[in-house]
Design a protein around this motif. Structure first.
Motif, PDB file in Angstrom:
ATOM      1  N   TYR A   1       0.841  -1.197   0.000  1.00 54.21           N
ATOM      2  CA  TYR A   1       0.000   0.000   0.000  1.00 54.21           C
ATOM      3  C   TYR A   1       0.881   1.254   0.000  1.00 54.21           C
ATOM      4  O   TYR A   1       0.626   2.197  -0.758  1.00 54.21           O
ATOM      5  CB  TYR A   1      -0.934  -0.001   1.216  1.00 54.21           C
ATOM      6  N   ASN A   2       1.906   1.274   0.851  1.00 55.01           N
ATOM      7  CA  ASN A   2       2.811   2.427   0.892  1.00 55.01           C
ATOM      8  C   ASN A   2       3.516   2.633  -0.443  1.00 55.01           C
ATOM      9  O   ASN A   2       3.668   3.765  -0.895  1.00 55.01           O
ATOM     10  CB  ASN A   2       3.831   2.279   2.018  1.00 55.01           C
ATOM     11  N   LEU A   3       3.966   1.537  -1.053  1.00 53.15           N
ATOM     12  CA  LEU A   3       4.593   1.650  -2.376  1.00 53.15           C
ATOM     13  C   LEU A   3       3.614   2.249  -3.383  1.00 53.15           C
ATOM     14  O   LEU A   3       3.958   3.163  -4.133  1.00 53.15           O
ATOM     15  CB  LEU A   3       5.068   0.279  -2.869  1.00 53.15           C
ATOM     16  N   THR A   4       2.403   1.734  -3.394  1.00 57.23           N
ATOM     17  CA  THR A   4       1.393   2.210  -4.338  1.00 57.23           C
ATOM     18  C   THR A   4       1.094   3.694  -4.110  1.00 57.23           C
ATOM     19  O   THR A   4       1.089   4.485  -5.054  1.00 57.23           O
ATOM     20  CB  THR A   4       0.095   1.376  -4.204  1.00 57.23           C
TER      21      THR A   4
ATOM     22  N   VAL B   1      -0.231  13.038  -7.672  1.00 58.43           N
ATOM     23  CA  VAL B   1      -1.643  13.301  -7.973  1.00 58.43           C
ATOM     24  C   VAL B   1      -2.365  13.857  -6.746  1.00 58.43           C
ATOM     25  O   VAL B   1      -3.215  14.743  -6.857  1.00 58.43           O
ATOM     26  CB  VAL B   1      -2.345  11.998  -8.458  1.00 58.43           C
ATOM     27  N   LEU B   2      -1.996  13.325  -5.574  1.00 56.51           N
ATOM     28  CA  LEU B   2      -2.646  13.759  -4.338  1.00 56.51           C
ATOM     29  C   LEU B   2      -1.979  14.999  -3.732  1.00 56.51           C
ATOM     30  O   LEU B   2      -2.415  15.500  -2.701  1.00 56.51           O
ATOM     31  CB  LEU B   2      -2.668  12.610  -3.322  1.00 56.51           C
ATOM     32  N   GLY B   3      -0.901  15.455  -4.355  1.00 55.66           N
ATOM     33  CA  GLY B   3      -0.295  16.712  -3.948  1.00 55.66           C
ATOM     34  C   GLY B   3       0.682  16.650  -2.790  1.00 55.66           C
ATOM     35  O   GLY B   3       0.831  17.607  -2.054  1.00 55.66           O
ATOM     36  N   PHE B   4       1.351  15.518  -2.627  1.00 57.01           N
ATOM     37  CA  PHE B   4       2.409  15.468  -1.622  1.00 57.01           C
ATOM     38  C   PHE B   4       3.623  14.787  -2.221  1.00 57.01           C
ATOM     39  O   PHE B   4       3.508  14.009  -3.163  1.00 57.01           O
ATOM     40  CB  PHE B   4       1.942  14.773  -0.325  1.00 57.01           C
ATOM     41  N   PRO B   5       4.808  15.096  -1.680  1.00 57.99           N
ATOM     42  CA  PRO B   5       6.017  14.492  -2.248  1.00 57.99           C
ATOM     43  C   PRO B   5       6.128  13.016  -1.873  1.00 57.99           C
ATOM     44  O   PRO B   5       5.769  12.627  -0.764  1.00 57.99           O
ATOM     45  CB  PRO B   5       7.157  15.304  -1.617  1.00 57.99           C
ATOM     46  N   ALA B   6       6.619  12.212  -2.801  1.00 57.98           N
ATOM     47  CA  ALA B   6       6.865  10.802  -2.515  1.00 57.98           C
ATOM     48  C   ALA B   6       7.966  10.709  -1.468  1.00 57.98           C
ATOM     49  O   ALA B   6       8.970  11.415  -1.546  1.00 57.98           O
ATOM     50  CB  ALA B   6       7.270  10.068  -3.785  1.00 57.98           C
ATOM     51  N   ASP B   7       7.772   9.872  -0.480  1.00 63.61           N
ATOM     52  CA  ASP B   7       8.747   9.669   0.589  1.00 63.61           C
ATOM     53  C   ASP B   7       9.689   8.543   0.160  1.00 63.61           C
ATOM     54  O   ASP B   7       9.346   7.370   0.261  1.00 63.61           O
ATOM     55  CB  ASP B   7       8.007   9.325   1.881  1.00 63.61           C
ATOM     56  N   GLU B   8      10.867   8.928  -0.328  1.00 63.88           N
ATOM     57  CA  GLU B   8      11.814   7.939  -0.869  1.00 63.88           C
ATOM     58  C   GLU B   8      12.277   6.940   0.190  1.00 63.88           C
ATOM     59  O   GLU B   8      12.466   5.764  -0.103  1.00 63.88           O
ATOM     60  CB  GLU B   8      13.007   8.640  -1.520  1.00 63.88           C
ATOM     61  N   LEU B   9      12.457   7.396   1.431  1.00 60.76           N
ATOM     62  CA  LEU B   9      12.853   6.488   2.508  1.00 60.76           C
ATOM     63  C   LEU B   9      11.754   5.458   2.769  1.00 60.76           C
ATOM     64  O   LEU B   9      12.030   4.264   2.887  1.00 60.76           O
ATOM     65  CB  LEU B   9      13.170   7.267   3.791  1.00 60.76           C
ATOM     66  N   LEU B  10      10.513   5.920   2.826  1.00 60.33           N
ATOM     67  CA  LEU B  10       9.387   5.010   3.036  1.00 60.33           C
ATOM     68  C   LEU B  10       9.272   4.025   1.878  1.00 60.33           C
ATOM     69  O   LEU B  10       8.972   2.844   2.088  1.00 60.33           O
ATOM     70  CB  LEU B  10       8.082   5.794   3.213  1.00 60.33           C
TER      71      LEU B  10
END
Length: 166
Positions: free
Chosen positions: A67-70, A78-87
């Protein structure tokens, strides 16, 4: 959504009966229609126990990292937040460990709950489809011989192909 107190989907209305939460819904429909088509719950209490066990594994171990990857690979922008590369890296690592357990299990049986297709397998289809498709991490499946064969089997079912066309 009025029928779902948390205001999200999925929710079903079956006559006067309302049910929410995807895993509860798939269990309900599998039980309600078990005499039609594939028995997705197992034929014995022991098989049912294994189906339930692997549904819990999917819910508690497989689903959180995928789910976190997706969310962060496909939907962050699309949802307006930066992808968390560490997560993303941590989730990929956690998912890899889960898939290692699956590899071991699937070296001993054709499907997760045994030698029959069940809800335990079916529940993996949507997010694994994202993993091998738009997320671009198909190698996580392909690098594991038994997981790869299992994925080819469950994802080539006519019913899943029909869902993908919708």
């Amino acid at each position: 959504c009025r029928a779902q107190p948390f205001g999200s989907v999925p929710v079903i209305q079956d006559g006067d009966y309302t049910l929410y939460e995807s895993r509860a819904i798939i269990r309900y429909y599998s039980e309600k229609y078990k005499s039609q088509g594939t028995d997705l719950l197992g034929k014995t209490i022991e098989e049912r126990g294994l189906v339930e066990q692997w549904l819990e594994v999917e819910s508690q171990n497989f689903h959180p990292p995928i789910y976190n990857l997706t969310l962060h690979v496909m939907f962050a922008s699309v949802l307006g937040f930066p992808a968390d590369e560490l997560l993303i890296r941590e989730s990929e690592e956690k998912l890899g460990k889960v898939l290692d357990v699956y590899e071991e299990r699937l070296s001993k049986s054709k499907y997760l709950a045994g030698d029959f297709f069940s809800l335990a397998d079916l529940s993996h289809l949507p997010f694994t489809q994202y993993l091998v498709g738009p997320i671009g991490k198909e190698y996580m499946i392909r690098s594991r011989k038994h997981v790869s064969a299992w994925w080819d089997d469950i994802s080539s079912r006519p019913s899943w192909k029909k869902v993908l066309q919708l």
